[in-house]
Write an enzyme that holds these catalytic residues in place. Structure first.
Site, PDB file in Angstrom:
ATOM      1  N   ASN A   1       3.401   9.122   2.613  1.00  0.00           N
ATOM      2  CA  ASN A   1       3.356   8.970   1.150  1.00  0.00           C
ATOM      3  C   ASN A   1       2.130   9.738   0.687  1.00  0.00           C
ATOM      4  O   ASN A   1       1.008   9.266   0.832  1.00  0.00           O
ATOM      5  CB  ASN A   1       3.250   7.476   0.802  1.00  0.00           C
ATOM      6  CG  ASN A   1       3.020   7.244  -0.679  1.00  0.00           C
ATOM      7  OD1 ASN A   1       3.149   8.169  -1.487  1.00  0.00           O
ATOM      8  ND2 ASN A   1       2.676   6.012  -1.032  1.00  0.00           N
TER       9      ASN A   1
ATOM     10  N   LYS B   1       1.178  10.434  -2.283  1.00  0.00           N
ATOM     11  CA  LYS B   1       0.591   9.998  -3.557  1.00  0.00           C
ATOM     12  C   LYS B   1       0.269  11.231  -4.404  1.00  0.00           C
ATOM     13  O   LYS B   1       1.007  12.209  -4.357  1.00  0.00           O
ATOM     14  CB  LYS B   1      -0.635   9.097  -3.303  1.00  0.00           C
ATOM     15  CG  LYS B   1      -0.291   7.988  -2.303  1.00  0.00           C
ATOM     16  CD  LYS B   1      -1.306   6.889  -2.225  1.00  0.00           C
ATOM     17  CE  LYS B   1      -0.845   5.863  -1.196  1.00  0.00           C
ATOM     18  NZ  LYS B   1      -1.706   4.688  -1.152  1.00  0.00           N
TER      19      LYS B   1
ATOM     20  N   HIS C   1       6.492   0.973  -5.010  1.00  0.00           N
ATOM     21  CA  HIS C   1       5.190   0.953  -4.329  1.00  0.00           C
ATOM     22  C   HIS C   1       4.224   0.079  -5.141  1.00  0.00           C
ATOM     23  O   HIS C   1       4.296   0.052  -6.369  1.00  0.00           O
ATOM     24  CB  HIS C   1       4.644   2.377  -4.207  1.00  0.00           C
ATOM     25  CG  HIS C   1       3.433   2.450  -3.347  1.00  0.00           C
ATOM     26  ND1 HIS C   1       2.177   2.127  -3.826  1.00  0.00           N
ATOM     27  CD2 HIS C   1       3.278   2.760  -2.043  1.00  0.00           C
ATOM     28  CE1 HIS C   1       1.305   2.251  -2.831  1.00  0.00           C
ATOM     29  NE2 HIS C   1       1.946   2.630  -1.745  1.00  0.00           N
TER      30      HIS C   1
ATOM     31  N   GLU D   1       1.317   0.484  -6.067  1.00  0.00           N
ATOM     32  CA  GLU D   1       0.582   1.216  -7.124  1.00  0.00           C
ATOM     33  C   GLU D   1       1.463   1.411  -8.358  1.00  0.00           C
ATOM     34  O   GLU D   1       0.980   1.406  -9.480  1.00  0.00           O
ATOM     35  CB  GLU D   1       0.076   2.560  -6.565  1.00  0.00           C
ATOM     36  CG  GLU D   1      -1.083   2.332  -5.597  1.00  0.00           C
ATOM     37  CD  GLU D   1      -1.209   3.361  -4.482  1.00  0.00           C
ATOM     38  OE1 GLU D   1      -0.628   4.455  -4.601  1.00  0.00           O
ATOM     39  OE2 GLU D   1      -1.887   3.049  -3.484  1.00  0.00           O
TER      40      GLU D   1
ATOM     41  N   GLU E   1       4.102  -3.696   2.816  1.00  0.00           N
ATOM     42  CA  GLU E   1       2.738  -3.188   2.674  1.00  0.00           C
ATOM     43  C   GLU E   1       1.856  -4.235   2.000  1.00  0.00           C
ATOM     44  O   GLU E   1       1.872  -4.366   0.774  1.00  0.00           O
ATOM     45  CB  GLU E   1       2.723  -1.931   1.795  1.00  0.00           C
ATOM     46  CG  GLU E   1       3.529  -0.780   2.351  1.00  0.00           C
ATOM     47  CD  GLU E   1       3.059   0.545   1.762  1.00  0.00           C
ATOM     48  OE1 GLU E   1       2.662   1.399   2.565  1.00  0.00           O
ATOM     49  OE2 GLU E   1       3.062   0.712   0.543  1.00  0.00           O
TER      50      GLU E   1
ATOM     51  N   GLY F   1      -5.100   1.741   1.906  1.00  0.00           N
ATOM     52  CA  GLY F   1      -6.236   2.619   1.618  1.00  0.00           C
ATOM     53  C   GLY F   1      -7.591   1.983   1.862  1.00  0.00           C
ATOM     54  O   GLY F   1      -8.619   2.520   1.470  1.00  0.00           O
TER      55      GLY F   1
ATOM     56  N   SER G   1      -3.061   1.437   5.924  1.00  0.00           N
ATOM     57  CA  SER G   1      -4.049   1.943   6.881  1.00  0.00           C
ATOM     58  C   SER G   1      -3.470   2.205   8.282  1.00  0.00           C
ATOM     59  O   SER G   1      -4.144   1.975   9.285  1.00  0.00           O
ATOM     60  CB  SER G   1      -5.257   1.010   6.948  1.00  0.00           C
ATOM     61  OG  SER G   1      -5.846   0.876   5.652  1.00  0.00           O
TER      62      SER G   1
ATOM     63  N   GLY H   1      -0.067   6.530   4.062  1.00  0.00           N
ATOM     64  CA  GLY H   1      -0.726   7.309   3.017  1.00  0.00           C
ATOM     65  C   GLY H   1      -1.699   8.304   3.615  1.00  0.00           C
ATOM     66  O   GLY H   1      -1.318   9.396   4.053  1.00  0.00           O
ATOM     67  N   GLY H   2      -2.977   7.926   3.667  1.00  0.00           N
ATOM     68  CA  GLY H   2      -4.063   8.815   4.087  1.00  0.00           C
ATOM     69  C   GLY H   2      -3.776   9.627   5.344  1.00  0.00           C
ATOM     70  O   GLY H   2      -3.990  10.851   5.365  1.00  0.00           O
TER      71      GLY H   2
END
Ligand code: PGA
Length: 251
Positions: free
Chosen positions: A9, A11, A94, A96, A166, A172, A212, A233-234
């Site tokens: 993802n 983002k 999601h 967010e 999640e 994150g 994470s 994500g990251g």
């Protein structure tokens, strides 16, 4: 046997040049019977990425969509548009989007139905806040999110949905849920899907963990009985680490 499904993802990250560099660097050699690799990119990069990924082992998705086909919805993008430009997956709900853009259980449900109608695989996100976890509400809260998202969807369609569990507090933050805790919620999610359908259907649904996830912790998560993949994500932003995630899932 369920496959491992790893979805990045991205983002709101990357320039067009950085996208090209990622695509050039990435060398996927995994067995697609065992592992599926997806990147969910910002809308503006989906078409180019899908054509660059054509014939490779990478699938391209988007990060949200609207629940109508067309109309006066300034700024929105529909499922048919995404399919038209080569997307195969879409993230829906999601945390967010729920937190900053007013996504509700109802809109998540409508979008899930619409994605399925266009043969776009929805990755439906659910997860509790730290407060909910600490007060022991996790299973109830997540169970309701799953029920609301999937209600009235026929069994034969449920197997085409991916659920991403999640926990919001793990996104994150570098704090991963322990693999036992993550699995406990994923097992609960599967039991909720079973209540909505039957054991055979529930046993086929892919349930991812997200929050994470890194090359260093993916293996332990995937060893769990009800975790079939990850929404990342990251660690999906660099070709090297995305590739390491795919390789670890394919081992
Ligand atoms: P993270 O993000 O891997 O950077 O924690 C996960 C997500 O938001 O899907």
């Amino acid at each position: 046997m369920r496959k491992h499904v790893i979805a990045g993802n991205w983002k709101m990250h990357k320039t067009a040049e950085e996208v090209d560099q990622f695509m050039e660097k990435l060398q996927l050699n995994h067995d697609e019977e065992k592992t599926e690799a997806i990147i969910c990119a910002p809308f503006v990069y989906v078409k180019d990425m899908a054509s660059q990924a054509n014939g490779s082992k990478l699938h391209i998705g988007a990060q949200t969509m609207h629940f109508e086909d067309r109309g006066a919805f300034t700024g929105e993008v529909s499922a048919r548009m995404l399919v038209d430009i080569g997307a195969s997956h879409v993230i829906i709900g999601h945390s967010e989007r729920r937190m900053y853009f007013g996504e509700t259980d109802e809109s998540v449900h409508k979008k899930t139905v619409q994605a399925l109608a266009h043969h776009l695989t929805p990755i439906v996100c659910v997860g509790e806040s730290l407060e909910q976890r600490e007060s022991g509400e996790t299973n109830n809260f997540v169970g309701t999110q799953v029920t609301e998202a999937l209600k009235n969807i026929p069994k034969e369609d449920l197997v085409n949905i991916i659920i991403a569990y999640e926990p919001i507090w793990a996104i994150g933050t570098g704090k991963t849920a322990s693999s036992d805790d993550a699995n406990e919620v994923c097992t609960h999610i599967r039991s909720v899907i079973q209540e909505l359908s039957d054991e055979d259907t529930a046993s086929q649904v892919i349930i991812q963990y997200g929050g994470s996830v890194k090359p260093e912790n993916i293996k332990e998560l995937l060893e769990q009985s009800d975790i079939d993949g990850a929404l990342v994500g990251g660690a999906s932003l660099k070709a090297e680490s995305f590739q390491a995630l795919i390789e670890a899932s394919n081992a």
